[in-house]
Design an enzyme around this catalytic site. Sequence first.
Site, PDB file in Angstrom:
ATOM      1  N   GLU A   1       7.338   8.046  14.082  1.00 14.79           N
ATOM      2  CA  GLU A   1       7.543   7.393  12.786  1.00 14.79           C
ATOM      3  C   GLU A   1       8.423   8.242  11.866  1.00 14.79           C
ATOM      4  O   GLU A   1       9.228   7.711  11.097  1.00 14.79           O
ATOM      5  CB  GLU A   1       6.197   7.129  12.108  1.00 14.79           C
ATOM      6  CG  GLU A   1       5.287   6.147  12.824  1.00 14.79           C
ATOM      7  CD  GLU A   1       5.715   4.702  12.665  1.00 14.79           C
ATOM      8  OE1 GLU A   1       6.663   4.429  11.882  1.00 14.79           O
ATOM      9  OE2 GLU A   1       5.119   3.829  13.308  1.00 14.79           O
TER      10      GLU A   1
ATOM     11  N   HIS B   1       4.719   5.083   6.849  1.00 16.67           N
ATOM     12  CA  HIS B   1       3.880   5.326   8.024  1.00 16.67           C
ATOM     13  C   HIS B   1       3.846   6.804   8.378  1.00 16.67           C
ATOM     14  O   HIS B   1       2.772   7.400   8.544  1.00 16.67           O
ATOM     15  CB  HIS B   1       4.391   4.518   9.220  1.00 16.67           C
ATOM     16  CG  HIS B   1       4.427   3.048   8.976  1.00 16.67           C
ATOM     17  ND1 HIS B   1       5.026   2.156   9.839  1.00 16.67           N
ATOM     18  CD2 HIS B   1       3.946   2.289   7.952  1.00 16.67           C
ATOM     19  CE1 HIS B   1       4.910   0.927   9.369  1.00 16.67           C
ATOM     20  NE2 HIS B   1       4.263   0.989   8.214  1.00 16.67           N
TER      21      HIS B   1
ATOM     22  N   HIS C   1       6.714  -6.787  10.850  1.00 17.61           N
ATOM     23  CA  HIS C   1       8.109  -6.512  11.189  1.00 17.61           C
ATOM     24  C   HIS C   1       8.480  -7.120  12.541  1.00 17.61           C
ATOM     25  O   HIS C   1       9.601  -7.614  12.723  1.00 17.61           O
ATOM     26  CB  HIS C   1       8.349  -5.002  11.211  1.00 17.61           C
ATOM     27  CG  HIS C   1       8.160  -4.355   9.875  1.00 17.61           C
ATOM     28  ND1 HIS C   1       7.883  -3.015   9.716  1.00 17.61           N
ATOM     29  CD2 HIS C   1       8.199  -4.875   8.619  1.00 17.61           C
ATOM     30  CE1 HIS C   1       7.778  -2.734   8.430  1.00 17.61           C
ATOM     31  NE2 HIS C   1       7.952  -3.846   7.743  1.00 17.61           N
TER      32      HIS C   1
ATOM     33  N   TRP D   1       0.854  -1.181   0.000  1.00 15.65           N
ATOM     34  CA  TRP D   1       0.000   0.000   0.000  1.00 15.65           C
ATOM     35  C   TRP D   1       0.893   1.234   0.000  1.00 15.65           C
ATOM     36  O   TRP D   1       2.052   1.182   0.411  1.00 15.65           O
ATOM     37  CB  TRP D   1      -0.920   0.015   1.219  1.00 15.65           C
ATOM     38  CG  TRP D   1      -0.226   0.037   2.550  1.00 15.65           C
ATOM     39  CD1 TRP D   1       0.105  -1.037   3.332  1.00 15.65           C
ATOM     40  CD2 TRP D   1       0.242   1.206   3.264  1.00 15.65           C
ATOM     41  NE1 TRP D   1       0.736  -0.625   4.477  1.00 15.65           N
ATOM     42  CE2 TRP D   1       0.837   0.746   4.466  1.00 15.65           C
ATOM     43  CE3 TRP D   1       0.209   2.574   3.018  1.00 15.65           C
ATOM     44  CZ2 TRP D   1       1.397   1.607   5.411  1.00 15.65           C
ATOM     45  CZ3 TRP D   1       0.769   3.448   3.954  1.00 15.65           C
ATOM     46  CH2 TRP D   1       1.352   2.962   5.129  1.00 15.65           C
TER      47      TRP D   1
ATOM     48  N   GLU E   1       8.853  -3.064  17.927  1.00 14.28           N
ATOM     49  CA  GLU E   1       7.872  -3.335  16.868  1.00 14.28           C
ATOM     50  C   GLU E   1       6.548  -3.800  17.472  1.00 14.28           C
ATOM     51  O   GLU E   1       5.474  -3.436  16.984  1.00 14.28           O
ATOM     52  CB  GLU E   1       8.407  -4.377  15.887  1.00 14.28           C
ATOM     53  CG  GLU E   1       9.567  -3.896  15.036  1.00 14.28           C
ATOM     54  CD  GLU E   1       9.171  -2.880  13.969  1.00 14.28           C
ATOM     55  OE1 GLU E   1       7.977  -2.567  13.830  1.00 14.28           O
ATOM     56  OE2 GLU E   1      10.065  -2.393  13.260  1.00 14.28           O
TER      57      GLU E   1
ATOM     58  N   GLU F   1       8.718   1.215   6.438  1.00 13.94           N
ATOM     59  CA  GLU F   1       8.361   2.065   7.573  1.00 13.94           C
ATOM     60  C   GLU F   1       8.175   3.523   7.155  1.00 13.94           C
ATOM     61  O   GLU F   1       7.379   4.255   7.761  1.00 13.94           O
ATOM     62  CB  GLU F   1       9.452   1.979   8.648  1.00 13.94           C
ATOM     63  CG  GLU F   1       9.509   0.654   9.396  1.00 13.94           C
ATOM     64  CD  GLU F   1       8.511   0.610  10.538  1.00 13.94           C
ATOM     65  OE1 GLU F   1       8.123   1.671  11.031  1.00 13.94           O
ATOM     66  OE2 GLU F   1       8.118  -0.502  10.946  1.00 13.94           O
TER      67      GLU F   1
ATOM     68  N   THR G   1       4.847  -0.638  18.921  1.00 15.33           N
ATOM     69  CA  THR G   1       4.202   0.207  17.916  1.00 15.33           C
ATOM     70  C   THR G   1       2.979  -0.477  17.319  1.00 15.33           C
ATOM     71  O   THR G   1       1.995   0.187  16.974  1.00 15.33           O
ATOM     72  CB  THR G   1       5.187   0.596  16.803  1.00 15.33           C
ATOM     73  OG1 THR G   1       5.837  -0.573  16.303  1.00 15.33           O
ATOM     74  CG2 THR G   1       6.240   1.557  17.326  1.00 15.33           C
TER      75      THR G   1
ATOM     76  N   ASP H   1       1.586  -3.576   9.399  1.00 17.11           N
ATOM     77  CA  ASP H   1       2.997  -3.557   9.017  1.00 17.11           C
ATOM     78  C   ASP H   1       3.892  -3.818  10.222  1.00 17.11           C
ATOM     79  O   ASP H   1       4.849  -4.597  10.153  1.00 17.11           O
ATOM     80  CB  ASP H   1       3.364  -2.184   8.439  1.00 17.11           C
ATOM     81  CG  ASP H   1       3.214  -2.118   6.924  1.00 17.11           C
ATOM     82  OD1 ASP H   1       2.728  -3.080   6.326  1.00 17.11           O
ATOM     83  OD2 ASP H   1       3.586  -1.068   6.359  1.00 17.11           O
ATOM     84  N   GLU H   2       3.590  -3.148  11.331  1.00 21.04           N
ATOM     85  CA  GLU H   2       4.417  -3.299  12.528  1.00 21.04           C
ATOM     86  C   GLU H   2       4.395  -4.739  13.026  1.00 21.04           C
ATOM     87  O   GLU H   2       5.419  -5.263  13.489  1.00 21.04           O
ATOM     88  CB  GLU H   2       3.935  -2.350  13.635  1.00 21.04           C
ATOM     89  CG  GLU H   2       3.874  -0.878  13.253  1.00 21.04           C
ATOM     90  CD  GLU H   2       5.231  -0.227  13.063  1.00 21.04           C
ATOM     91  OE1 GLU H   2       6.251  -0.933  13.089  1.00 21.04           O
ATOM     92  OE2 GLU H   2       5.282   1.002  12.909  1.00 21.04           O
TER      93      GLU H   2
END
Length: 401
Positions: free
Chosen positions: A143, A184, A270, A100, A234, A181, A237, A266-267
């Site tokens: 971020e 974000h 990761h 995205w 991670e 990242e 977050t 996403d976090e």
Amino acid sequence: MALKLNPNAPFLRSHNLSPSALPAMANNLSLRSPKFFIASTLRSGSKVVENGRKPFMPPREVHVQVTHSMPPQKIEIFKSMEQWAEENILVHLKPVEKCWQPQDFLPDPATDEFEEQVKELRERAKEIPDDYFVVLIGDMITEEALPTYQTMLNTLDGVRDETGASLTSWGIWTRAWTAEENRHGDLLNKYLYLSGRVDMKQIEKSIQYLIGSGMDPRTENNPYLGFIYTSFQERATFISHGNTARLAKEYGDLKLAQICGTIASDEKRHETAYTKIVEKLFEIDPDGTVLAFADMMKKKISMPAHLMYDGKDDNLFENFSGVAQRLGVYTAKDYADIVEFLVGRWRIEELSGLSGEGRKAQDYVCGLPPRIRKLEERAQGRAKEARSIPFSWIHDRQVMI
């Protein structure tokens, strides 16, 4: 306040300074907060600005910084993990064309509907309380300090990107993780800009201050410590963005909830990669890894934005964290829960064949979550009444902390 400096301090030896330089240096020291010395004001030739104060320099906690603490034989472990990392860590990255992008969630400036879409976004934002915006802004600023985090990863011995375009698995991961990242902060920044609810100049200054301040996670250039830190962060977050998504939904902004939830996803991905690295280290070197885990827990995990500043509030990070605690976005309970999660994820209680020091470290980390919770209960019992303070990010409007 009078400051006494040790004439035999390593700082003097490392900077070729004589004890006779101490009085002038002491006169140049200033305090921004009872908790912090502005250590970086120890420099010559600084100019005084019009208001009589020296240009702001970021605060540093006074502690001994340890560097390159990992013995050479441990570096070989990470070199031997190159192929494993390619097969097990790089798979957690997504191809750019399948990722995205911020524009997927924002008004499209190339269409005739752009102004109407912005108007709709601003209407939804009107229903969101100020305290939520304080937390969202703090998360966004965190971020946006991404250059600092990539720099930190590239301090770690044995896994750094040595050339800036290294083809090692570790170098590829660090750059691609950074690229993922990076979206974000971009997305949250543009949303906040369009919302009309915030003071973007103060936010932008805070970002600049934070990147200039850096961070000091006390990972000692040691990838054992570094990957334990990133595993923790991670997950933190992931929790924080997940809770901002939940609250946005409660406030009726489903688009913002989608934004925060997508970042949280996403976090989480990761987090999976970093915890898998540490899991492998426990398999290869259980004693060294459990000692590293205990070391990071004793130091306490400092949040990556702990040097946050906006040019006004000396305790900005503490105040932002207080709002996040009150809203349930990120709390002391979450900290304890993350430790408990990692102890279980890495099966610490099942480790065997440890040295005496390793067994002590094992006992320490396994017993840590309930101790943290008890300390938090006591702290809550001693907590002062809630008070309101102004946040420059929202035009100095008052928010309860």
